[in-house]
Design an enzyme around this catalytic site. Structure first.
Site, mmCIF file in Angstrom:
data_model
loop_
_atom_site.group_PDB
_atom_site.id
_atom_site.type_symbol
_atom_site.label_atom_id
_atom_site.label_comp_id
_atom_site.label_asym_id
_atom_site.label_seq_id
_atom_site.Cartn_x
_atom_site.Cartn_y
_atom_site.Cartn_z
ATOM 1 N N SER A 124 0.824 -1.208 0.000
ATOM 2 C CA SER A 124 0.000 0.000 0.000
ATOM 3 C C SER A 124 0.862 1.262 0.000
ATOM 4 O O SER A 124 2.017 1.239 0.438
ATOM 5 C CB SER A 124 -0.882 -0.012 1.257
ATOM 6 O OG SER A 124 -1.465 1.235 1.511
ATOM 7 N N TYR A 148 -0.887 0.167 10.142
ATOM 8 C CA TYR A 148 -1.067 -0.596 8.906
ATOM 9 C C TYR A 148 0.124 -0.394 7.977
ATOM 10 O O TYR A 148 0.695 -1.355 7.456
ATOM 11 C CB TYR A 148 -2.353 -0.142 8.225
ATOM 12 C CG TYR A 148 -2.601 -0.754 6.869
ATOM 13 C CD1 TYR A 148 -2.948 -2.093 6.740
ATOM 14 C CD2 TYR A 148 -2.527 0.026 5.710
ATOM 15 C CE1 TYR A 148 -3.199 -2.648 5.496
ATOM 16 C CE2 TYR A 148 -2.775 -0.518 4.463
ATOM 17 C CZ TYR A 148 -3.116 -1.851 4.360
ATOM 18 O OH TYR A 148 -3.347 -2.403 3.116
ATOM 19 N N LYS A 152 2.892 -3.268 6.770
ATOM 20 C CA LYS A 152 3.155 -3.548 5.365
ATOM 21 C C LYS A 152 4.620 -3.291 5.008
ATOM 22 O O LYS A 152 5.232 -4.059 4.247
ATOM 23 C CB LYS A 152 2.238 -2.705 4.477
ATOM 24 C CG LYS A 152 0.796 -3.177 4.451
ATOM 25 C CD LYS A 152 0.663 -4.538 3.779
ATOM 26 C CE LYS A 152 -0.778 -4.958 3.598
ATOM 27 N NZ LYS A 152 -0.904 -6.292 2.960
#
Length: 322
Positions: A124, A148, A152
């Site tokens: 992402s 998040y 990642k």
């Protein structure tokens, strides 16, 4: 060819499954087996030519995938994840699903000797954040400003290192915000980017929680699926020494997205969007960069959307067809 998909019951997993079955091949090899894994057993379209193995499985359980990895899938799509806002709300859940499960998957590949298996993970733009240059590229330092994004980023580094060591053949695709997603809103902070188009075009109300001058880096679902399939065809030497690729999205402001909504759906559609600021959502989304130089992705053969009108019109056409 045997393909394994984690997170197969999710939006991308379902669409990737349908496309794989329609094409019947991966990288020039006939698709003979498709293994679909999620918390709830995925329900794929019926197909008489491919062996379908659908399983409900908690991939956070240590060694959960080991037996399947022992059957030596030739391509693995790792799509399972806890999305942005949910990972921010629950650190333990995000770490367990987004990071620990990815590390277990890599260790399982290592133990099974899957050095030639192409492992494709969806990452992402959230791996970036903070004070950044106006335009980023694949080698811009990862400085995530959310749990998040941090999870990642750690997975990206692990996949790169396991690939460098010859333990797996990894490829990480950094996905732009995907619009327009069909279905209903999810827990992702970026969910509004689809809602403010999808709901009004379907005659329903939607809420925009961010300022309209906020820029987003976006890509259509179809182009993302094309990229996932293309990633299986690239030789490892073309990706080395750094296995993460930022896909070629479009930079568009929320205001421009709403203008396309007005042009396509009329004033009535635009009037269905209300503006209710949500500082939590804005803080997460505004930390994501919106401008990228993606020549490397284009040299590798990845393609983006022509413009935002194309994205919206494709969504309408697909809704009509379904």
């Amino acid at each position: 060819m045997h393909v394994l998909i984690t997170g197969a019951a999710g939006f991308l997993g379902q669409r990737l499954t349908r496309t794989l079955l329609e094409r019947g091949e991966v990288n020039g090899k006939v698709l003979t087996r498709l293994t679909l894994i999620d918390q709830v057993a995925p329900v794929p379209p019926s197909d008489d030519t491919v062996r379908l193995d659908c399983r409900a499985m908690d991939i956070t359980r240590p060694g959960a995938l080991d037996s399947l990895l022992g059957e030596r899938p030739e391509a693995i799509y790792h799509l399972a994840a806890v999305v942005s806002a949910a990972a921010e709300a629950d650190l333990d859940l995000g770490m367990t699903v987004n990071f620990d499960a990815t590390r277990s998957l890599l260790e399982g590949c290592r133990a099974a000797g899957l050095a030639e298996t192409r492992l494709i993970m969806a990452s992402s733009v959230a791996v970036y954040g903070g004070e950044l240059p106006d335009t980023l590229d694949d080698m811009t330092a990862l400085t995530p400003q959310s749990s998040y994004g941090t999870q990642k980023a750690m997975c990206e580094l692990l996949i790169n290192d396991y690939s460098r060591r010859g333990l797996v053949d990894g490829c990480v695709l950094r996905l732009p915000t995907i619009v327009v997603r069909p279905g209903k809103p999810n827990a992702a902070a970026s969910s509004f980017a689809s809602s403010i188009l999808r709901e009004p075009l379907n005659g329903e109300a939607a809420v925009c929680p961010v300022p309209t001058d906020l820029d987003l880096f976006v890509m259509s679902p179809g182009r993302v699926i094309d990229a996932l399939l293309h990633a299986a065809t690239l030789p490892g030497e073309a990706l080395a020494p750094y296995r993460s690729v930022m896909l070629p999205g479009l930079t568009v402001s929320v205001a421009a997205m709403l203008e396309v909504l007005r042009e396509v759906g009329g004033e009535e559609a635009l009037a269905r969007v209300s503006h209710e600021p949500d500082p939590r959502i804005e803080a997460i989304v505004a930390s994501w960069p919106a401008r990228f130089e993606t020549r490397r992705a284009e040299r590798l053969g990845f393609a983006g959307d022509r413009d935002f009108h194309e994205i919206v019109r494709t969504f309408i056409a697909e809704q009509t067809a379904s």
